[in-house]
Design a protein around this motif. Sequence first.
Motif, PDB file in Angstrom:
ATOM      1  N   UNK A  16       0.835  -1.202   0.000  1.00 30.33           N
ATOM      2  CA  UNK A  16       0.000   0.000   0.000  1.00 30.33           C
ATOM      3  C   UNK A  16       0.868   1.250   0.000  1.00 30.33           C
ATOM      4  N   UNK A  17       1.960   1.237   0.754  1.00 36.11           N
ATOM      5  CA  UNK A  17       2.857   2.393   0.774  1.00 36.11           C
ATOM      6  C   UNK A  17       3.419   2.652  -0.625  1.00 36.11           C
ATOM      7  N   UNK A  18       3.860   1.606  -1.304  1.00 35.32           N
ATOM      8  CA  UNK A  18       4.419   1.787  -2.655  1.00 35.32           C
ATOM      9  C   UNK A  18       3.365   2.301  -3.637  1.00 35.32           C
ATOM     10  N   UNK A  19       2.155   1.790  -3.500  1.00 35.28           N
ATOM     11  CA  UNK A  19       1.069   2.270  -4.363  1.00 35.28           C
ATOM     12  C   UNK A  19       0.825   3.759  -4.125  1.00 35.28           C
ATOM     13  N   UNK A  20       0.736   4.154  -2.843  1.00 34.23           N
ATOM     14  CA  UNK A  20       0.502   5.572  -2.531  1.00 34.23           C
ATOM     15  C   UNK A  20       1.652   6.448  -3.017  1.00 34.23           C
ATOM     16  N   UNK A  21       2.875   5.989  -2.845  1.00 31.55           N
ATOM     17  CA  UNK A  21       4.028   6.746  -3.343  1.00 31.55           C
ATOM     18  C   UNK A  21       3.955   6.888  -4.855  1.00 31.55           C
TER      19      UNK A  21
END
Length: 123
Positions: A16-21
Amino acid sequence: MNVIIVDDQGQMRTLVQRILEGFGITGIRCTASPVEALALARSGRFQLVISDYTMPEMDGLELLARIRKDPATNNPHVIMLTGSGERSIVEKAVSLGVSDYVVKPFRAADLRAKIQRLFGDLS
């Protein structure tokens, strides 16, 4: 935008962090602990909480209820991200004031659409 990601599974937090970034969001805090997520939310600096449903300490519904009851959180949007599409859980989340609901597995485009519905264009 400042976001809290709370999920007891490290791989899901990272995903999820990578998607948001990838959406250009950089103010991200990740935690496995709903208790820590609630403490972070109480800072009032976060506009969005993305929370798993099934977690130890407290489930995502309890976290949502506590966020909604605590004025110090500044009432951020909460997206429930879970493997359960069970109707009773969705209804309970809605009654507690969830901003949106995403069922795993999900596509990045699905999450983006939910966030844009809440905040407008992310470009």
